[in-house]
Design a protein around this motif. Structure first.
Motif, PDB file in Angstrom:
ATOM      1  N   THR A   6       0.851  -1.183   0.000  1.00  0.00           N
ATOM      2  CA  THR A   6       0.000   0.000   0.000  1.00  0.00           C
ATOM      3  C   THR A   6       0.888   1.236   0.000  1.00  0.00           C
ATOM      4  OG1 THR A   6      -1.896   1.049   1.066  1.00  0.00           O
ATOM      5  CG2 THR A   6      -0.214   0.174   2.519  1.00  0.00           C
ATOM      6  N   ARG A   7       0.280   2.391  -0.258  1.00  0.00           N
ATOM      7  CA  ARG A   7       1.017   3.655  -0.266  1.00  0.00           C
ATOM      8  C   ARG A   7       1.547   3.952   1.132  1.00  0.00           C
ATOM      9  NH1 ARG A   7      -0.981   7.945  -4.200  1.00  0.00           N
ATOM     10  NH2 ARG A   7      -0.429   9.320  -2.494  1.00  0.00           N
ATOM     11  N   VAL A   8       2.741   4.544   1.203  1.00  0.00           N
ATOM     12  CA  VAL A   8       3.351   4.831   2.496  1.00  0.00           C
ATOM     13  C   VAL A   8       2.549   5.880   3.272  1.00  0.00           C
ATOM     14  CG1 VAL A   8       5.000   6.571   1.688  1.00  0.00           C
ATOM     15  CG2 VAL A   8       5.513   5.247   3.706  1.00  0.00           C
ATOM     16  N   ASP A   9       2.011   6.899   2.593  1.00  0.00           N
ATOM     17  CA  ASP A   9       1.239   7.907   3.328  1.00  0.00           C
ATOM     18  C   ASP A   9      -0.041   7.304   3.900  1.00  0.00           C
ATOM     19  OD1 ASP A   9       0.021   7.674   0.821  1.00  0.00           O
ATOM     20  OD2 ASP A   9      -0.486   9.802   0.694  1.00  0.00           O
ATOM     21  N   SER A  10      -0.660   6.425   3.155  1.00  0.00           N
ATOM     22  CA  SER A  10      -1.869   5.752   3.619  1.00  0.00           C
ATOM     23  C   SER A  10      -1.565   4.834   4.806  1.00  0.00           C
ATOM     24  CB  SER A  10      -2.480   4.960   2.465  1.00  0.00           C
ATOM     25  OG  SER A  10      -3.612   4.265   2.894  1.00  0.00           O
ATOM     26  N   TRP A  11      -0.445   4.131   4.746  1.00  0.00           N
ATOM     27  CA  TRP A  11      -0.086   3.213   5.828  1.00  0.00           C
ATOM     28  C   TRP A  11       0.256   3.972   7.109  1.00  0.00           C
ATOM     29  CZ3 TRP A  11       4.124   1.996   8.921  1.00  0.00           C
ATOM     30  CH2 TRP A  11       4.010   0.805   9.627  1.00  0.00           C
ATOM     31  N   ILE A  12       1.013   5.074   6.977  1.00  0.00           N
ATOM     32  CA  ILE A  12       1.373   5.882   8.155  1.00  0.00           C
ATOM     33  C   ILE A  12       0.116   6.409   8.844  1.00  0.00           C
ATOM     34  CG2 ILE A  12       2.412   8.085   8.846  1.00  0.00           C
ATOM     35  CD1 ILE A  12       4.575   7.561   6.750  1.00  0.00           C
ATOM     36  N   TRP A  13      -0.860   6.831   8.060  1.00  0.00           N
ATOM     37  CA  TRP A  13      -2.120   7.322   8.612  1.00  0.00           C
ATOM     38  C   TRP A  13      -2.929   6.172   9.206  1.00  0.00           C
ATOM     39  CZ3 TRP A  13      -6.932   6.254   6.093  1.00  0.00           C
ATOM     40  CH2 TRP A  13      -8.035   6.865   6.689  1.00  0.00           C
ATOM     41  N   ALA A  14      -2.947   5.015   8.534  1.00  0.00           N
ATOM     42  CA  ALA A  14      -3.750   3.878   8.987  1.00  0.00           C
ATOM     43  C   ALA A  14      -3.267   3.337  10.331  1.00  0.00           C
ATOM     44  CB  ALA A  14      -3.734   2.760   7.937  1.00  0.00           C
ATOM     45  N   VAL A  15      -1.952   3.366  10.585  1.00  0.00           N
ATOM     46  CA  VAL A  15      -1.431   2.856  11.859  1.00  0.00           C
ATOM     47  C   VAL A  15      -1.307   3.957  12.909  1.00  0.00           C
ATOM     48  CG1 VAL A  15      -0.238   0.891  10.834  1.00  0.00           C
ATOM     49  CG2 VAL A  15       0.985   3.044  11.157  1.00  0.00           C
ATOM     50  N   ARG A  16      -1.894   5.121  12.616  1.00  0.00           N
ATOM     51  CA  ARG A  16      -2.027   6.208  13.576  1.00  0.00           C
ATOM     52  C   ARG A  16      -0.706   6.873  13.982  1.00  0.00           C
ATOM     53  NH1 ARG A  16      -7.033   6.426  16.277  1.00  0.00           N
ATOM     54  NH2 ARG A  16      -8.510   5.065  15.274  1.00  0.00           N
ATOM     55  N   LEU A  17       0.246   6.965  13.051  1.00  0.00           N
ATOM     56  CA  LEU A  17       1.465   7.716  13.317  1.00  0.00           C
ATOM     57  C   LEU A  17       1.254   9.204  13.043  1.00  0.00           C
ATOM     58  CD1 LEU A  17       4.182   5.301  11.906  1.00  0.00           C
ATOM     59  CD2 LEU A  17       3.614   5.737  14.291  1.00  0.00           C
ATOM     60  N   THR A  18       0.272   9.532  12.180  1.00  0.00           N
ATOM     61  CA  THR A  18      -0.134  10.917  11.945  1.00  0.00           C
ATOM     62  C   THR A  18      -1.650  11.000  12.103  1.00  0.00           C
ATOM     63  OG1 THR A  18      -0.362  10.582   9.567  1.00  0.00           O
ATOM     64  CG2 THR A  18       1.753  11.427  10.345  1.00  0.00           C
ATOM     65  N   LYS A  19      -2.138  12.209  12.361  1.00  0.00           N
ATOM     66  CA  LYS A  19      -3.578  12.382  12.586  1.00  0.00           C
ATOM     67  C   LYS A  19      -4.390  12.334  11.308  1.00  0.00           C
ATOM     68  CE  LYS A  19      -3.371  14.840  16.924  1.00  0.00           C
ATOM     69  NZ  LYS A  19      -3.952  15.889  17.725  1.00  0.00           N
ATOM     70  N   THR A  20      -3.806  12.829  10.205  1.00  0.00           N
ATOM     71  CA  THR A  20      -4.542  12.849   8.939  1.00  0.00           C
ATOM     72  C   THR A  20      -3.672  12.292   7.823  1.00  0.00           C
ATOM     73  OG1 THR A  20      -3.802  15.066   8.324  1.00  0.00           O
ATOM     74  CG2 THR A  20      -5.830  14.921   9.628  1.00  0.00           C
ATOM     75  N   ARG A  21      -4.326  11.852   6.759  1.00  0.00           N
ATOM     76  CA  ARG A  21      -3.565  11.342   5.623  1.00  0.00           C
ATOM     77  C   ARG A  21      -2.826  12.476   4.927  1.00  0.00           C
ATOM     78  NH1 ARG A  21      -5.541   7.634   0.573  1.00  0.00           N
ATOM     79  NH2 ARG A  21      -3.565   7.714  -0.495  1.00  0.00           N
ATOM     80  N   SER A  22      -3.440  13.656   4.900  1.00  0.00           N
ATOM     81  CA  SER A  22      -2.753  14.788   4.266  1.00  0.00           C
ATOM     82  C   SER A  22      -1.505  15.179   5.061  1.00  0.00           C
ATOM     83  CB  SER A  22      -3.691  15.976   4.105  1.00  0.00           C
ATOM     84  OG  SER A  22      -4.126  16.442   5.350  1.00  0.00           O
ATOM     85  N   ALA A  23      -1.541  15.024   6.383  1.00  0.00           N
ATOM     86  CA  ALA A  23      -0.348  15.295   7.197  1.00  0.00           C
ATOM     87  C   ALA A  23       0.743  14.274   6.884  1.00  0.00           C
ATOM     88  CB  ALA A  23      -0.690  15.263   8.676  1.00  0.00           C
ATOM     89  N   ALA A  24       0.359  13.028   6.647  1.00  0.00           N
ATOM     90  CA  ALA A  24       1.319  11.988   6.279  1.00  0.00           C
ATOM     91  C   ALA A  24       1.936  12.296   4.912  1.00  0.00           C
ATOM     92  CB  ALA A  24       0.639  10.626   6.256  1.00  0.00           C
ATOM     93  N   ALA A  25       1.107  12.730   3.956  1.00  0.00           N
ATOM     94  CA  ALA A  25       1.609  13.075   2.630  1.00  0.00           C
ATOM     95  C   ALA A  25       2.531  14.290   2.707  1.00  0.00           C
ATOM     96  CB  ALA A  25       0.449  13.338   1.678  1.00  0.00           C
ATOM     97  N   SER A  26       2.179  15.271   3.529  1.00  0.00           N
ATOM     98  CA  SER A  26       3.024  16.461   3.691  1.00  0.00           C
ATOM     99  C   SER A  26       4.368  16.082   4.301  1.00  0.00           C
ATOM    100  CB  SER A  26       2.330  17.489   4.577  1.00  0.00           C
ATOM    101  OG  SER A  26       1.168  17.963   3.958  1.00  0.00           O
TER     102      SER A  26
END
Length: 130
Positions: A6-26
């Motif tokens: 899966t996409r890294v930004d989606s995975w970071i958001w899914a496992v709750r390392l960031t609050k939003t997916r856009s924050a993960a992408a940023s």
């Protein structure tokens, strides 16, 4: 059959390392995310066994992908989806002892800078005692 990814930004958001997916992408675009040691773009794919390093809130998180997720899940499932290898955060006493300058206070004076250097244990060559 290929390995699930899966996409890294989606995975970071899914496992709750960031609050939003856009924050993960940023974070990815800003260079704060590395996958297996290389800087990651938001669309880069991660698979089981990949190491993801994320710098967030002044702390580096080092996690290994144990399970691929593309949708956000609850905290117990998110904890099972990664193996956390991050160093422990510094104690609260250390964080509280770091002096913080008021916003808008301008640059420190020479005297304030010397006091700060003295607090950090740096010797000031040629500086006189105040």
């Amino acid at each position: 059959m290929s390995e699930p990814s899966t996409r890294v930004d989606s995975w970071i958001w899914a496992v709750r390392l960031t609050k939003t997916r856009s924050a993960a992408a940023s974070a990815c675009r800003a260079g704060h995310v590395r996958v297996n040691g290389t800087p990651a773009k938001p669309a880069q794919h991660v698979a089981i066994g990949d190491e993801v390093r994320l710098r967030v809130a002044g702390r580096e998180r080092i996690v290994e992908v144990a399970r691929v997720l593309s949708k956000r899940v609850g905290p117990p499932v998110a904890a099972e989806a990664m193996i956390d290898r991050s160093p422990p955060p510094p104690p609260r006493e250390v964080i509280a002892s770091i002096p913080v300058r008021d916003r808008g206070a301008g640059r420190p004076t020479k005297r304030e800078r010397r006091e700060t250097d003295r607090l950090h244990g740096r010797d000031i060559p040629g500086g006189r005692d105040l």
